[in-house]
Design a protein around this motif. Structure first.
Motif, short mmCIF file in Angstrom:
data_model
loop_
_atom_site.label_atom_id
_atom_site.label_comp_id
_atom_site.label_asym_id
_atom_site.label_seq_id
_atom_site.Cartn_x
_atom_site.Cartn_y
_atom_site.Cartn_z
N ASP A 143 137.47 102.26 30.59
CA ASP A 143 138.24 102.79 31.72
C ASP A 143 137.84 104.22 32.08
N SER A 144 137.09 104.88 31.23
CA SER A 144 136.55 106.20 31.59
C SER A 144 135.73 106.10 32.87
N TYR A 145 135.04 104.97 33.05
CA TYR A 145 134.24 104.78 34.27
C TYR A 145 135.15 104.67 35.50
N ARG A 146 136.25 103.92 35.40
CA ARG A 146 137.19 103.80 36.52
C ARG A 146 137.74 105.18 36.89
N LEU A 147 138.09 105.94 35.88
CA LEU A 147 138.61 107.29 36.12
C LEU A 147 137.54 108.17 36.76
N GLY A 148 136.30 107.98 36.38
CA GLY A 148 135.20 108.73 36.99
C GLY A 148 135.04 108.40 38.46
N VAL A 149 135.12 107.11 38.79
CA VAL A 149 135.05 106.70 40.20
C VAL A 149 136.22 107.29 40.97
N GLU A 150 137.42 107.20 40.41
CA GLU A 150 138.60 107.77 41.08
C GLU A 150 138.43 109.27 41.31
N ALA A 151 137.88 109.97 40.35
CA ALA A 151 137.66 111.41 40.51
C ALA A 151 136.73 111.69 41.68
N LEU A 152 135.67 110.90 41.81
CA LEU A 152 134.74 111.10 42.93
C LEU A 152 135.41 110.75 44.26
#
Length: 140
Positions: free
Chosen positions: A127-136
């Motif tokens: 889920d770190s990847y999902r959070l990364g996408v959300e941050a962008l």
């Protein structure tokens, strides 16, 4: 919006390598779910165990992607060249890690990328990847 997910060394073994730390879900399976969560975002993925190929992918991201979600794996702690590549491009980069690098061996505590990325996300599993996408997406 188009985002590149860039994975470094050994992440091709996700789901099989050290499952106690990284989990048992293969990255391809997770990527399918991630694309379903963000149907309006073009999510491309590239993985390499070769430092120079990761640098080339970062350079190519300019003008092609609105952001990069980057898990540099072990290169996080060793690669001045990747740090310089991130610093040299205008494409925003979010650093992600599946595990918390601060809760691991001491040599993993320092990220050479952290000073030149938009932000760092770690310790939330894939889920770190999902959070990364959300941050962008929030940056737009």
């Amino acid at each position: 919006m188009k985002i590149l997910i860039l994975n470094g060394p050994n992440l091709n073994l996700q789901g099989r390598r050290d499952v106690a730390v990284y989990g048992s879900t293969a990255f391809e399976e997770y990527l399918t779910r991630l694309r379903a969560v963000f149907p309006d975002v073009g999510l491309d993925c590239f993985q390499s165990n070769v430092e120079g190929e990761l640098i080339d992918a970062l350079h190519r991201s300019e003008g092609r992607y609105d952001g990069v979600v980057f898990n540099a794996g072990g290169y996080t702690h060793t690669s001045v060249a990747l740090r310089d590549a991130v610093a040299a491009i205008a494409t925003p980069v979010v650093e992600v890690h599946i595990s918390s690098i601060l809760a691991r061996e001491e040599f993993r505590h320092v990220s050479l990328l952290a000073p030149v990325v938009r932000g760092s996300i770690m310790g939330f599993g894939l889920d770190s990847y999902r959070l990364g996408v959300e941050a962008l997406l929030l940056q737009k």
